[in-house]
Design a protein around this motif. Structure first.
Motif, PDB file in Angstrom:
ATOM      1  N   GLU A 734       0.810  -1.214   0.000  1.00  0.00           N
ATOM      2  CA  GLU A 734       0.000   0.000   0.000  1.00  0.00           C
ATOM      3  C   GLU A 734       0.848   1.271   0.000  1.00  0.00           C
ATOM      4  N   ALA A 784      -7.385  -1.389  -6.623  1.00  0.00           N
ATOM      5  CA  ALA A 784      -7.936  -2.695  -6.257  1.00  0.00           C
ATOM      6  C   ALA A 784      -7.063  -3.430  -5.252  1.00  0.00           C
ATOM      7  N   HIS A 785      -5.819  -3.000  -5.075  1.00  0.00           N
ATOM      8  CA  HIS A 785      -4.911  -3.685  -4.163  1.00  0.00           C
ATOM      9  C   HIS A 785      -5.061  -3.233  -2.717  1.00  0.00           C
ATOM     10  N   ALA A 788      -6.669  -5.483   0.023  1.00  0.00           N
ATOM     11  CA  ALA A 788      -6.899  -6.791  -0.592  1.00  0.00           C
ATOM     12  C   ALA A 788      -5.929  -7.824  -0.036  1.00  0.00           C
ATOM     13  N   PRO A 789      -6.320  -9.116  -0.008  1.00  0.00           N
ATOM     14  CA  PRO A 789      -5.392 -10.166   0.433  1.00  0.00           C
ATOM     15  C   PRO A 789      -4.141 -10.184  -0.449  1.00  0.00           C
ATOM     16  N   THR A 791      -1.719  -8.033  -0.399  1.00  0.00           N
ATOM     17  CA  THR A 791      -1.081  -6.719  -0.424  1.00  0.00           C
ATOM     18  C   THR A 791      -0.474  -6.415   0.939  1.00  0.00           C
ATOM     19  N   LEU A 814     -13.651   3.469   1.001  1.00  0.00           N
ATOM     20  CA  LEU A 814     -12.562   2.523   1.247  1.00  0.00           C
ATOM     21  C   LEU A 814     -11.613   3.061   2.309  1.00  0.00           C
TER      22      LEU A 814
END
Length: 948
Positions: A734, A784-785, A788-789, A791, A814
Motif C-alpha cells: 500500500e 484494487a490492491h 486486498a489479500p 497486499t 474505502l
C-alpha cells in the motif's frame, strides 16, 4: 563500498559551480573494486538570471543580546573546561533585595543541560529547549509577578549530563542568567550570574544511575535524606555554600557560538491527578539482584493476575480511616458512609513489609500523557519506592520492559516523615506507574499521586466531527462480528468505553480525540516520535505531525523550528540527519527523511504563506536534492542508495513488511524523490528562481517517465516495492502504490493543485513526461490492491499517504473502512493514544514479548481523512488565500461540523446530507476565497449544494 572510497567518489561529484546538475542521465562508473556505481553529472555554471546564492538573507546576522559581564557559573572545584563530569547536579542561589515590587522583570536563562527555576520557593519553569549548541536556545521568562518588596530568592537546580543523548549535545556544565528589573520610575537594574551566586554540589541524586535508554538521560534515583531542606526558599542558610566559579561571556569566547532567544513558547505544565489505584500486592523481593532495573523487572514479574483498580481521590475522606491494606474491591462494604457507591481511596496505607517482600501499587492516569510523576507520602527514613512506567500493562498486570535496552524507571529514597516528591527532569510518557515499595521500617501512607503533565501550548479549536448518522457506513454488528477475533487479547479495556460495535459517529469522535491527544503529547520542544521511548525529533515523523497540527491549531512555530534544526545537521555532501538535535549515533541516516525535509518546506509555505524558511535554506535544499543524483542509474532511477532504506514497516511485527532491504531500485524512494522535485519546483517558482525550476521540472519529468516505464508490473496491475538485478519484486504494498497514485497518476475529479497538475504542466513542455491518460488508466488497477489479500498493508506511519491517495481518487468509503478496521483495536485498548505499529505487545517464538510504542503521533493520519476528506477543506493557494470545500462523506454519514484554523482566521462550516446532495453552510475568513462546487466565494457566510 568502503567508507573512504565512498567519500572520495562522492567528493568528485561535489566539485564545480553548479549546485544541482541539469543532466537527467548519468553513465555508469566502475570503481577500483569492480563494483558499479552511478556516475555524477558533469558540473555546469549556474544559469544567467538565477538569484545570487552567495549572499546571505537580509537580517540573518547574529546579534548578541547578552552582557559581556554575564558569566557561565558552576561549582568551583569542577574543572569544567578540562574534565567532563557525568550526571552532575548543581544548585544555585541568589538573593536580590528590592525596595518595592517591580514594574517589570525579565529573565534570560539557559543551562547545560537542564535547569529548574524557583523564585521565593515557588516553582516557575524548566528548560531550556533542545537545540544545537552552535545555536543555543535560551528562555525568556517574565518574573514581575513573582518578585516582591524586600529580599527575593532566585534558586536554580541544574543537571549536566556529560554525554550525548537523543535530545542534547553537551558542551560544559554551566548556568547563565540575566535579570533586568525595572522599578516604577522606569529605572532598570541588571542582575547577572557571576561569582556572587552561591552554589552546592548535590549528593541527593545517584550519579551512577543507569540511563533510561541510549536516547535519554539517566534514571533519577533521589535520596531525600541527602537533600538540603527548603533550599529553594529565602530563609535557608547558605553561608556554608561556596561562591560559584564564574567565566564571563566576554566577546562570545564560550563554547556556545550563538545565544538565541527561544522561538517557541514555554511548555504548558498542568496538574493531572491519578485516576485509579490498584489493590496493593505483596510479592517476593529480589534484593539479591544487584542491577536495579533487572531487579525491578523480576519483582514486577511476580504479579501473576490482572490488577483490580479503585478510584483514588486525594480530596475525599472517610472519617479519616485508612484504606484496606491488601485488597481493594470495586465497592466498599460494611458500615462505610459511602456504602454501595463506587470505591474512592484516600491516604492509602501500606503496612510494613518483611525483609524478603515488597509491595506493588499501580497508579492509573486514565490515558497516556507525558509528564513528571509527583507523590506525597509519609514513611520512615530509608523507605524506598522504585517506579516503573508503562503506556499499557501487559495482560492487564505488569509494565513490560527489557533491561538493559529500556529502563523506564525512577526511584525515591525517603526521609523521615512527610515527603513531597517530584521527578525533576526525567519526564516520561505513561498511563501507568507501578510503585515497588520497600518499607521494612514501618507503614507508608500515600496522600497524593499526580502528574505534572507537559505539552506544547496550543489552542485546539480545529475539528471535523460527525454530528449525526443515519446508519454506519460499515454495519456496526457486521463490523463487530468480523473484527472481534482481531482484538488485542492482552489489553484490558478501561471501564465505560463504548463497545467495538459502536456506530460511525462515536467511533469517529473518539478517534479524533485520540489522534489530537497523541499529537499534543508528541508536541514538546520539538515534534518528537514518542514521549515514552526515544523522545527524539525525527524528520519523517515531524513532517506529518506538522501537517496534522495545522488543522488542529494552525501554530507554525514548531514546524519552522524543525526545518531549521534539521538544516543544522546537513553534511558537506548535502544529506541531512534523520533526527536532530541528536548525539545518539546508533543508526545511519534515512535518505527518505532527507526528502521529507525538502518536501516539508513546501508544506510550510502552503499552510502559512511564509517563504522565509525556504529562502533562507534554499542552497541547502538544492544540495540535499543534488545528493540523490549521485545514485541515478542509466535509466534515471535511483539505485543502490546507501544508508537506512526505511520507507514503512508494513504489517510489522505480525505481518510482512515492504521489500526494501535488498538494495537495488526502491520504487517508493524514487517516488519520494519525485515528490521532492515537484515541491522544489513550486518553491523555485515562488522564489523566482526560473533556472532551478526548469532543472527540477526536467528531472521530474524524466524520473516520472522512468518509473512508469521500468517499475510498473502490468501483469499484477501495480508498482512492486523494488527491482533488484533486473527483476521486479514479488511484494506489492500500500505505501508504494499510494505514493504512485499521489505523485504519478492523475486523480479523477481532483482540482487540487498537486502532482497530477504539475505532470500535465510539464508534459506540455517536455515530451518525456508520462501520459496522464496512461496514469489514469492504471489507477483503478492500483486501487484494487488496497485492503486486498496479498497486499502488504501500511503501518500507521504511511496511513496519511494512503488516505490522501484514496481521497484524490474519490474512494472515501474505502479509506473509512481501512481506518475503522485498523484503528478499532487501538480504541478498544483505551490508552487514549495512537500507536507506532498495529500491535503494542508481540510474543515472539522464543517466548520473549516485545513491547512497541503506544504513543506515536505518526499514527494520527485519520485526521487527514476527517479534515481533507469528510470536511473537504484543502488549500489551493498558500496560506489558504484560496481554498476548496469539497466534502466526501461516506454512505450513512449525514451531518458533519468542521472548523479549520488558517492564517486569516477560521474556516467553519457544516455539511448535511439531503437526498443525493450535500448542503453546506460555511464561513469564509477575511482576505480569502473559497471554491465550492466550481463557484468562488469571498469573505462572508454562505450556503451551497455540492455533489457527495
Amino acid at each position: 563500498m568502503k567508507r573512504r572510497r565512498f567519500l572520495r567518489d562522492s567528493a568528485l561529484c561535489a566539485t564545480g559551480a553548479a549546485l544541482f546538475s541539469s543532466s537527467a542521465k548519468a553513465a555508469a562508473v566502475v570503481s577500483a573494486d569492480g563494483a558499479s556505481r552511478p556516475a555524477c553529472d558533469a558540473p555546469s555554471p549556474s544559469a544567467p538570471g538565477s538569484p545570487a546564492l552567495f549572499s546571505a538573507p537580509s537580517g540573518s546576522a547574529y546579534v548578541r543580546r547578552w552582557s559581556s559581564r554575564t558569566a557561565l557559573i558552576w561549582f568551583p572545584d569542577n574543572r569544567a573546561y578540562f574534565d567532563t563530569p557525568r550526571n552532575e547536579w548543581c544548585y544555585f542561589r541568589k538573593t536580590i533585595a528590592l525596595s518595592a515590587a517591580p514594574a517589570a522583570a525579565g529573565l534570560r536563562i539557559f543551562a547545560d543541560a537542564r535547569y529548574r527555576l524557583f523564585v521565593n520557593g515557588d516553582y516557575i519553569a524548566r528548560g531550556p529547549a533542545r537545540s544545537d549548541p552552535r545555536w543555543q536556545s535560551y528562555d525568556v521568562i517574565d518574573l514581575a509577578g513573582h518578585l516582591r518588596a524586600g529580599e527575593n530568592l532566585i534558586a536554580v537546580q541544574v543537571l549536566y549530563y556529560g554525554y550525548n543523548t537523543g535530545q542534547h549535545l553537551p558542551r560544559v556544565p554551566c548556568l547563565a542568567a540575566e535579570i533586568d528589573i525595572t522599578d516604577a520610575a522606569g529605572k532598570t537594574r541588571a542582575h547577572r550570574t557571576d561569582a556572587s551566586w552561591k552554589t552546592f554540589l548535590s549528593e541527593s541524586f545517584d550519579r551512577d544511575a543507569p540511563r533510561v535508554n541510549g536516547c535519554q538521560g539517566a534514571i533519577e534515583i533521589f535520596d531525600a535524606r541527602r537533600e538540603p531542606d527548603r533550599w529553594t526558599e529565602p530563609g535557608f542558610d547558605d553561608s556554608a555554600w561556596p561562591a560559584a566559579k564564574a567565566r564571563a561571556i566576554g566577546n562570545d569566547q564560550i563554547p556556545y557560538n550563538r545565544l538565541l532567544p527561544r522561538d517557541i513558547p514555554m511548555l504548558e505544565e498542568t496538574t493531572l491527578p491519578v485516576s485509579r489505584v490498584s489493590a496493593p500486592l505483596t510479592v517476593a523481593a529480589h534484593d539479591d539482584e544487584p542491577f536495579f532495573p533487572q531487579r525491578a523487572r523480576l519483582e514486577l514479574d511476580e504479579i501473576k493476575t490482572p490488577l483490580e483498580f479503585s478510584i483514588f481521590d486525594s480530596r475525599f475522606s472517610i472519617d479519616g480511616a485508612a484504606a484496606p491494606e491488601v485488597t481493594l474491591t470495586a465497592k466498599w462494604s460494611g458500615s462505610s458512609p459511602i456504602e454501595n457507591r463506587e470505591s474512592r481511596i484516600k491516604n492509602l496505607t501500606i503496612p510494613k513489609s518483611p525483609p524478603d517482600r515488597v509491595t506493588i501499587v499501580t497508579l492509573d492516569f486514565a490515558r497516556v500523557t507525558p509528564g513528571y510523576l509527583r507523590l506525597a507520602v509519609t514513611a520512615p527514613a530509608g523507605t524506598r519506592i522504585d517506579i516503573a512506567y508503562a503506556e499499557d500493562l501487559y495482560e492487564g498486570r505488569v509494565a513490560l520492559f527489557h533491561p538493559p535496552a529500556q529502563r523506564p524507571l525512577d526511584a525515591f529514597i525517603l526521609k523521615e516523615g512527610r515527603n513531597d516528591l517530584e521527578v525533576a527532569f526525567a519526564w516520561k510518557g505513561f498511563r501507568y506507574a507501578q510503585l515497588i515499595i520497600r518499607n521494612p521500617g514501618g507503614p507508608l501512607r500515600l496522600h497524593r499521586a499526580e502528574m505534572r503533565a507537559r505539552m506544547y501550548p496550543v489552542n485546539q479549536y480545529g475539528h471535523a466531527l460527525i454530528v449525526a448518522q443515519r446508519s454506519a457506513g460499515i454495519p456496526a454488528r457486521d463490523f463487530a462480528d468480523k473484527f472481534r477475533a482481531k482484538r488485542e487479547a492482552c489489553h484490558v479495556r478501561a471501564p465505560g468505553l463504548p463497545a467495538a460495535d459502536e456506530g460511525d459517529a462515536d467511533f469517529q469522535r473518539r478517534l479524533h480525540a485520540v489522534c489530537a491527544h497523541t499529537l499534543r503529547g508528541c508536541m514538546q520542544d520539538g515534534f518528537i516520535d514518542s514521549p515514552s521511548r526515544e523522545q527524539q525529533q525525527w524528520m519523517g515523523d515531524g513532517r506529518w505531525q506538522a501537517v496534522y497540527n495545522y488543522y488542529l491549531s494552525g501554530d507554525p512555530r514548531l514546524h519552522r523550528r524543525l526545518l531549521a534544526q534539521i538544516a543544522c545537521s546537513q553534511d558537506a555532501e548535502g544529506l541531512t540527519k534523520s533526527r536532530y538535535p541528536d548525539g545518539h549515533e546508533n543508526w545511519s541516516a534515512i535518505p527518505a527523511y532527507c526528502l521529507a525535509w525538502v518536501t516539508s518546506f513546501e508544506d510550510f509555505y502552503q499552510f502559512t504563506g511564509d517563504l522565509a524558511p525556504a529562502a533562507e535554506f534554499w542552497p541547502n535544499i538544492i544540495m540535499a536534492l543534488r545528493w540523490f543524483t549521485r545514485y541515478e542509474n542509466k535509466d534515471g532511477l535511483l539505485e543502490n542508495v546507501p544508508f537506512w532504506s526505511y520507507i514503512d514497516l508494513g504489517g510489522y511485527p505480525e505481518k510482512p513488511g515492504l521489500d526494501i532491504n535488498r538494495g537495488g531500485i526502491l520504487t517508493a524512494l524514487n517516488l519520494l524523490f519525485l515528490e521532492s522535485l515537484h515541491a522544489a519546483s513550486r518553491l523555485a517558482a515562488a522564489l523566482g528562481d526560473a533556472a532551478a525550476r526548469e532543472s527540477f521540472d526536467t528531472r521530474a519529468a524524466a524520473l516520472a517517465d522512468a518509473i512508469a516505464r521500468h517499475l510498473w508490473d502490468d501483469a499484477r496491475g501495480a508498482y512492486p516495492d523494488c527491482k533488484v538485478d533486473g527483476k521486479l519484486s514479488d511484494s506489492i504494498s500500500e505505501p508504494t502504490n499510494a505514493l504512485a497514485l499521489l505523485h504519478l497518476d492523475a486523480g479523477a475529479g481532483d482540482t487540487h493543485r498537486s502532482a497530477d497538475i504539475l505532470v500535465r504542466e510539464i508534459a506540455g513542455r517536455n515530451a518525456r513526461a508520462p501520459s496522464p491518460a496512461l496514469a489514469a488508466a492504471r489507477a483503478p488497477r492500483i486501487l484494487a490492491h488496497f485492503g486486498a489479500p496479498g497486499t502488504i498493508i501500511s503501518s500507521p506511519f504511511s496511513m496519511p499517504v494512503v488516505i490522501r491517495a484514496l481521497l484524490r481518487h474519490r474512494r472515501v468509503g474505502l479509506a473509512w473502512q481501512l481506518v475503522r478496521e485498523r484503528y478499532q483495536p487501538i480504541l478498544d485498548a483505551g490508552l487514549g493514544t495512537t500507536w507506532e505499529y498495529w500491535k503494542v505487545f508481540y510474543p515472539t517464538p522464543s517466548g520473549r514479548v516485545h513491547a512497541h510504542s503506544a504513543s506515536h503521533a505518526w499514527g494520527a493520519g485519520p485526521l487527514l481523512l476527517f479534515f481533507e476528506g469528510f470536511a473537504g477543506v484543502r488549500a489551493l493557494a498558500p496560506a489558504f488565500a484560496r481554498f476548496e470545500i469539497s466534502p466526501q462523506l461516506p454512505e450513512g454519514m449525514d451531518d458533519l461540523a468542521f472548523a479549520v484554523p488558517v492564517p486569516g482566521g477560521k474556516i467553519e462550516g457544516r455539511h448535511r446530507r439531503a437526498g443525493n446532495e450535500i448542503r453546506t453552510a460555511f464561513t469564509v475568513p477575511p482576505n480569502t476565497t473559497a471554491v465550492v462546487a466550481g463557484r468562488e466565494y469571498p469573505e462572508g457566510n454562505y450556503t451551497a449544494t455540492v455533489a457527495p
